[in-house]
Design an enzyme around this catalytic site. Structure first.
Site, PDB file in Angstrom:
ATOM      1  N   GLY A 129       0.833  -1.157  -0.141  1.00  9.99           N
ATOM      2  CA  GLY A 129       0.163   0.002   0.169  1.00  9.99           C
ATOM      3  C   GLY A 129       0.730   1.273  -0.022  1.00  9.99           C
ATOM      4  O   GLY A 129       0.467   2.240  -0.411  1.00  9.99           O
ATOM      5  N   PHE A 130       2.085   1.267   0.627  1.00  7.98           N
ATOM      6  CA  PHE A 130       2.968   2.295   0.668  1.00  7.98           C
ATOM      7  C   PHE A 130       3.691   2.625  -0.705  1.00  7.98           C
ATOM      8  O   PHE A 130       3.587   3.740  -1.194  1.00  7.98           O
ATOM      9  CB  PHE A 130       4.100   2.241   1.753  1.00  7.98           C
ATOM     10  CG  PHE A 130       5.133   3.180   2.113  1.00  7.98           C
ATOM     11  CD1 PHE A 130       4.659   4.109   3.087  1.00  7.98           C
ATOM     12  CD2 PHE A 130       6.057   3.555   1.088  1.00  7.98           C
ATOM     13  CE1 PHE A 130       5.427   5.131   3.250  1.00  7.98           C
ATOM     14  CE2 PHE A 130       6.996   4.592   1.411  1.00  7.98           C
ATOM     15  CZ  PHE A 130       6.628   5.551   2.282  1.00  7.98           C
ATOM     16  N   GLY A 131       3.920   1.715  -1.407  1.00  9.78           N
ATOM     17  CA  GLY A 131       4.536   1.884  -2.688  1.00  9.78           C
ATOM     18  C   GLY A 131       5.702   0.513  -3.031  1.00  9.78           C
ATOM     19  O   GLY A 131       5.529  -0.410  -2.212  1.00  9.78           O
ATOM     20  N   PRO A 132       6.517   0.450  -4.043  1.00  6.43           N
ATOM     21  CA  PRO A 132       7.308  -0.539  -4.441  1.00  6.43           C
ATOM     22  C   PRO A 132       8.316  -0.609  -3.568  1.00  6.43           C
ATOM     23  O   PRO A 132       8.700   0.359  -2.787  1.00  6.43           O
ATOM     24  CB  PRO A 132       7.672  -0.195  -5.862  1.00  6.43           C
ATOM     25  CG  PRO A 132       7.713   1.340  -5.996  1.00  6.43           C
ATOM     26  CD  PRO A 132       6.479   1.729  -5.081  1.00  6.43           C
ATOM     27  N   VAL A 133       8.926  -1.882  -3.502  1.00 10.40           N
ATOM     28  CA  VAL A 133      10.138  -2.170  -2.561  1.00 10.40           C
ATOM     29  C   VAL A 133      11.123  -2.563  -3.313  1.00 10.40           C
ATOM     30  O   VAL A 133      11.225  -3.433  -4.193  1.00 10.40           O
ATOM     31  CB  VAL A 133       9.727  -3.138  -1.486  1.00 10.40           C
ATOM     32  CG1 VAL A 133      11.052  -3.329  -0.470  1.00 10.40           C
ATOM     33  CG2 VAL A 133       8.685  -2.597  -0.501  1.00 10.40           C
TER      34      VAL A 133
ATOM     35  N   LYS B 192      12.090   1.120   0.598  1.00 13.23           N
ATOM     36  CA  LYS B 192      10.551   1.041   0.467  1.00 13.23           C
ATOM     37  C   LYS B 192      10.213   2.641  -0.154  1.00 13.23           C
ATOM     38  O   LYS B 192      10.530   3.714   0.586  1.00 13.23           O
ATOM     39  CB  LYS B 192       9.861   1.090   1.520  1.00 13.23           C
ATOM     40  CG  LYS B 192       8.318   0.946   1.255  1.00 13.23           C
ATOM     41  CD  LYS B 192       7.492   0.154   2.652  1.00 13.23           C
ATOM     42  CE  LYS B 192       7.500   0.892   3.892  1.00 13.23           C
ATOM     43  NZ  LYS B 192       6.461   0.236   5.005  1.00 13.23           N
TER      44      LYS B 192
ATOM     45  N   ASP C 224      -2.045  -3.332  11.451  1.00 16.37           N
ATOM     46  CA  ASP C 224      -1.851  -4.076  10.180  1.00 16.37           C
ATOM     47  C   ASP C 224      -1.210  -5.321  10.275  1.00 16.37           C
ATOM     48  O   ASP C 224      -0.499  -5.641   9.255  1.00 16.37           O
ATOM     49  CB  ASP C 224      -1.327  -2.883   8.998  1.00 16.37           C
ATOM     50  CG  ASP C 224      -1.964  -3.290   7.748  1.00 16.37           C
ATOM     51  OD1 ASP C 224      -2.871  -4.223   7.452  1.00 16.37           O
ATOM     52  OD2 ASP C 224      -1.494  -2.880   6.595  1.00 16.37           O
TER      53      ASP C 224
END
Length: 821
Positions: free
Chosen positions: A515-519, A533, A630
Site C-alpha cells: 500500500g505504501f509503494g514498491p520495495v 521502500k 496492520d
C-alpha cells in the site's frame, strides 16, 4: 354454499381423525421401532416409520404426512439405505437416536454434545423428530432435532440458514431421483458471506440467486407476500441468520421443496381433490441463471437480446447479434481513479447484485451510505438495506457487480459509481414561467457571487496550507534542524546513493509492492544489502504515514521487529531504508504449496512465538505503547534463519501508558485481519492486534488464508472453519497436511490452535493480552475455553480484486474506510 359445507365437513372429519389416533408419539431407551412399526405425532399430522421409495427395494426411516403417505418430508438414513426389513430404530441411554441393521451395526446415528437423565425421542406435531429429556419441552434444550438437518423439504417452523454460534448450516437438498433419497446435486441455502442471501446451488456452484433480504422480500423474488394462510420472517443477528415460514391455520398443509431436477416448488394440500396443488414452481429462465450476462451487465427477459451493458460500460468483446459477450461481461468506458470526484448512476427496479462480497450496516442513512462509498476507492455501488423502513440501512459493493436483473415489480434502486466525466442520462427539457425565470436568474447571480467569494477564501486558505506544508517538508529535509534530528533519530541517505544502490530502481531489483509503494533491493558501496521502500505518488498512504513510520520505528529495537536503517527525503521522493530480509515475507511461504513444505512445525512454532514476542514488546515493553493495526502474513519478514520480524509501521499508533483504547473515523487495515470492533466502529486497542495475531496463528497452522478461504461444505471464513472443527472435536483437520506426519508434536499444534481461537474471540474483553499469549504458548498450563470468533462468516469482507465469483483468492491490500456509524 355447497362447496363451503363440503370443506367444513372434510375439515371436521379430519379433526376427528386426528383425535382418534392412539399410537404413541415417543419412544424411550427400553423401547424400539422395528420395520413395520410407526410413531405418530400427537395431533395425527405426521407419521414416522420404514419405507421404500417408488419401486426401490431398499429401506429407509422417514417422516411423512398422514394424509399422504407417499409424501416423505424427511429421511434419516438417506445416504445409508438398509437392504432388508430387519432395521431397528431406538434411543440409547446417552440420548443418541440410532438405526441398527440385521447384525446390530449402527447404520445411522444422531449426534449430540449433551446428555439427558431420561432421554426420549418424540415426533412433534410440526413433523420435527426430537431427542430430549422426558420432562423438559424447552426447544433450546433439545439434544437433537431433525429440523436441524432438512432433506428436500422445508416445513413450516423449520429454519433455513445458519446458527453462527455453533456453525450449523441448515439447508434443503434434493433427492438424487424419485426413488433415491440420497443427497442430490441441488441445494437451497443461505450464503452468509457479506449481506446474507438465498441461493440455489448445483454442487458447489451457484445456479440461481433469490437475493438478499430487503425487509419485505428477497431482492430477486418479489412474489413472497404475507397473507392469512402463510407468513414468514427473516432473522439476522449476531447469533443466527435464517428464513422461516409459519401457518397460523393448523388445518392447512403447505410444504416447500427442491425436486431432483433442482426446481424449487411450494405445494398446498387440497382436501377436495386429496392431492398436492402447486402454489409456486420456480421457472429458471435465462435471467434467473446466476451471472448469465457477466459482470456490469443487466438481464431483461423481455428484451432481445436479454443482456445489455450498464450505462457507462461496454462489452469486452461483443459478438455478432449480441451486444454482450456473456463470458466476460462489460468494462467501464472511463476507468475510475482513486479520489472522491465521482458520481452515482441510479438504476431503478433491479434485482440487486450478488452480495457475497458486500458490506452492510443496518442503521445508516442512504446519504451516509453514499459518503462511505465515496471515501473507499474499492466501492463500486451502494443501495438501501431495508426498503421497508423507507430506504434505511446501507449495502456497499466492492469489486465487480454481478447478477443484475430487471424486475417487473419489487425491484430496488442501485447507485453505481461512475467517473465524473462519464455522461449520464439526458434530462427532460423544462419550461418555466416568467416569475420562475426571474427567480432563477436572480438566484443564479447570487450563487455566482457567493461561489466567487467562497472560491477566493478557499484559494487563500489552500495557499496558506500549502505554504505550511512546504515549510514542514523543508524542515524534514533540513539536517541542521536539531528538533527534527531528535524526532527521527535516524541517518538521512542521499538520493543519488539510493539510486545507485538500486540500479536506478530497476525492475530487476524490485522485491514487491504494498500500500505504501514498491520495495527494491539495493547494495550499498560497503557491500551491505538493503531494502528500499519508495512512497508511490498514487499511494493511498502519504507523508503522514511516512513520518509516522519513521518516528515510531526509530525508537523501537527488538529482535522480532524489522530494523529501519534510515530515510531519504529529497526531490519530492520519500523513501525508507530497511535491513534486507533474504527470505522475504511469511505469506510467500505458508500460502505456497511447494515452499510451505520448507516450514516444518519447529519453524512455524518459532515464527508464531517470535511474532507474539514482537507484539508483546510493542504493547508493554517498549518506550512507547504501540498498536500496529496492520499485522498480517505479508508484513512478517523472514531473515536467513527464518526468524520473524514485524514490519510496516505506517499505520501504527502510540498510546499513553494508562490509555486503554481509542477511536478513529478513518478505518485503515486489511480485511481478514481486522478485529470486529475496529472494522465496524473504528475502535482499536492492543486487543485489535491480538485478534490479528490469532488469525495469523491459524493461517500458519493451516497454510490457508482467512480471507478468501473456501470449503466445499460451507461458506465460513478460516476462523469460522477452525471454530466449527473445534466445537465438533475435529481440530486436527485444520492442520496442514505437511504437519500431520509429525505426530510427536500433535498436542503442541492443537495448543497453538486453541490459543489462536482465544485470540479471535468476538469481544475484546474475552481475548488474552500478549503477555498471556506468550505464556500460554510456552508452557502446558490449562487453557480457558474459547468462545465464538468474530467475523465467523466474514460478513465485512470486501473483495477489491477482479477475480470471478467462486474462485478462492483474496487481494490482501491495505484499505482505508470511513467509519460506519
Amino acid at each position: 354454499m355447497e362447496a363451503f359445507t363440503h370443506l367444513f365437513v372434510c375439515s371436521f372429519f379430519f379433526s376427528l381423525l386426528r383425535t382418534s389416533i392412539s399410537q404413541d408419539s415417543t419412544i424411550t431407551p427400553n423401547q424400539s421401532i422395528r420395520d413395520g412399526g410407526t410413531l405418530v405425532s400427537a395431533d395425527g399430522s405426521f407419521q414416522l416409520g420404514f419405507f421404500s421409495p417408488g419401486n426401490s427395494k431398499t429401506r429407509y426411516v422417514g417422516i411423512w404426512y398422514m394424509i399422504s403417505s407417499e409424501t416423505v418430508v424427511w429421511v434419516a438414513n438417506r445416504n445409508a439405505p438398509l437392504n432388508d426389513q430387519s432395521g431397528v430404530l431406538k434411543v440409547t441411554d446417552d440420548g443418541f437416536l440410532v438405526l441398527l441393521n440385521s447384525t446390530n451395526s449402527i447404520v445411522w446415528s444422531s449426534n449430540t454434545s449433551r446428555t439427558a437423565e431420561n432421554p426420549v425421542a418424540q415426533l412433534l406435531d410440526t413433523g420435527n423428530l426430537v431427542v430430549k429429556d422426558r420432562i423438559d419441552d424447552d426447544p433450546e434444550k433439545f439434544l437433537w432435532q431433525s429440523f436441524d438437518y432438512p432433506c428436500d423439504t422445508l416445513l413450516p417452523k423449520m429454519k433455513l440458514g445458519w446458527n453462527l454460534v455453533t456453525g450449523l448450516d441448515r439447508f434443503v437438498s434434493s433427492w438424487k431421483s424419485t426413488e433415491d433419497p440420497a443427497q442430490g446435486e441441488y441445494s437451497m441455502r443461505i450464503d452468509p458471506r457479506g449481506l446474507p442471501q438465498v441461493v440455489l446451488m448445483k454442487r458447489d456452484s451457484i445456479l440461481a440467486r433469490l437475493g438478499s433480504w430487503n425487509g419485505l422480500h428477497f431482492t430477486g423474488y418479489s412474489g413472497l407476500r404475507q397473507n392469512p394462510i402463510y407468513n414468514y420472517e427473516f432473522v439476522l443477528n449476531e447469533k443466527e441468520v435464517y428464513f422461516e415460514y409459519k401457518l397460523p391455520d393448523t388445518s392447512v398443509f403447505v410444504r416447500s421443496m427442491v425436486n431432483p431436477s433442482g426446481v424449487p416448488q411450494r405445494f398446498i394440500w387440497m382436501d377436495r381433490t386429496h392431492s398436492w396443488e402447486p402454489i409456486i414452481t420456480a421457472q429458471l429462465d435465462q435471467c434467473a441463471i446466476y451471472a448469465f450476462c457477466g459482470s456490469y451487465a443487466s438481464c431483461d427477459i423481455n428484451n432481445s437480446p436479454v443482456c445489455s451493458c450498464l450505462e457507462g460500460f461496454l462489452s469486452k468483446s461483443p459478438k455478432d447479434g449480441d451486444p454482450v459477450d456473456r463470458s466476460d461481461g462489460c468494462v467501464r468506458m472511463t476507468p475510475l481513479e482513486c479520489n472522491d470526484r465521482h458520481k452515482f448512476l441510479k438504476r431503478t427496479g433491479v434485482k440487486l447484485p450478488d452480495t457475497s462480497s458486500s458490506w452492510y450496516n443496518k442503521s445508516m442513512t442512504l446519504e451516509e451510505c453514499e459518503g462511505i462509498c465515496l471515501k473507499n476507492c474499492s466501492c463500486t455501488a451502494y443501495a438501501s438495506l431495508d426498503v421497508r423502513g423507507g430506504g434505511s440501512g446501507c449495502v456497499l459493493w466492492f469489486g465487480r457487480l454481478v447478477d443484475i436483473s430487471e424486475l417487473a415489480e419489487g425491484g430496488q434502486d442501485l447507485y453505481i459509481r461512475m467517473a465524473i466525466s462519464e455522461p449520464g442520462r439526458p434530462e427532460k427539457k423544462r419550461h418555466f414561467s416568467k416569475k420562475k425565470l426571474v427567480a432563477i436568474i436572480v438566484g443564479s447571480t447570487l450563487l455566482v457571487v457567493g461561489m466567487t467569494i467562497v472560491g477566493l477564501v478557499s484559494y487563500i486558505w489552500k495557499k496558506k496550507l500549502k505554504n505550511q506544508e512546504m515549510t514542514k517538508r523543508s524542515q524534514m529535509k533540513d539536517n541542521n534542524n536539531e528538533s527534527e534530528k531528535e524526532d527521527m533519530e535516524l541517518p538521512i541517505f542521499d538520493m543519488v546513493a539510493i539510486a545507485n544502490a538500486t540500479d536506478n530502481f530497476s525492475n530487476n531489483n524490485k522485491l514487491g509492492e504494498g500500500g505504501f509503494g514498491p520495495v527494491y533491493k539495493g547494495i550499498l558501496p560497503e557491500g551491505r544489502n538493503i531494502a528500499v521502500k519508495r512512497l508511490s505518488k498514487n499511494s493511498g498512504q502519504g507523508l503522514n504515514e511516512f513520518k509516522n513510520e519513521v518516528n515510531l520505528i526509530a525508537k523501537l529495537q527488538h529482535r522480532n521487529l524489522v530494523k529501519l536503517l534510515g530515510s531519504c527525503i529529497q526531490e519530492n521522493e520519500n523513501m525508507l531504508i530497511y535491513e534486507y530480509m533474504p527470505n522475504k515475507s511469511l505469506d510467500s511461504f505458508i500460502f505456497d504449496k511447494a515452499k510451505s513444505k520448507l516450514l516444518d512445525w519447529h519453524k512455524r512454532i518459532n515464527i508464531i512465538r517470535g511474532v507474539a514476542k514482537g507484539l508483546l514488546y510493542l504493547h508493554e515493553d517498549s518506550r512507547l505503547k504501540i498498536i500496529h493495526r496492520d499485522l498480517k502474513a505479508s508484513n512478517i519478514l523472514l531473515d536467513n534463519n527464518m526468524n520473524p520480524k514485524i514490519s510496516d509501521f505506517g499505520l501504527a499508533r502510540s498510546f499513553e501508558e494508562d490509555q486503554i483504547d481509542s477511536k478513529t473515523n478513518r478505518i485503515i487495515g486489511t480485511y481478514g485481519y481486522m478485529s470486529p470492533e475496529y472494522a465496524a466502529h473504528g475502535q482499536y486497542s492492543i486487543k485489535s492486534d491480538v485478534f490479528s495475531f490469532g488469525v495469523l496463528a491459524l493461517e500458519i497452522v493451516s497454510g490457508k488464508k482467512n480471507r478468501g478461504f473456501c470449503h466445499s461444505d460451507h461458506h465460513l471464513s478460516l476462523t469460522g472453519h477452525a471454530w466449527k472443527l473445534w466445537i465438533e472435536d475435529r481440530p486436527m483437520e485444520l492442520i496442514e497436511d505437511n504437519l500431520v506426519a509429525d505426530l510427536c508434536t500433535l498436542s503442541n499444534v492443537l495448543r497453538h490452535i486453541h490459543v489462536g481461537l482465544l485470540c479471535v474471540q468476538q469481544r475484546p474483553k474475552n481475548r488474552p493480552n500478549m503477555s498471556s499469549v506468550v505464556q500460554m504458548l510456552s508452557n502446558e498450563s490449562l487453557l480457558p475455553k474459547p468462545k465464538q470468533p468474530g467475523f465467523f462468516t466474514d460478513s465485512l469482507e470486501a473483495d477489491s480484486s477482479s477475480t470471478k465469483h467462486g474462485t478462492c483468492s483474496a487481494n490482501e491490500i491495505t484499505i482505508t474506510l470511513l467509519e460506519a456509524r
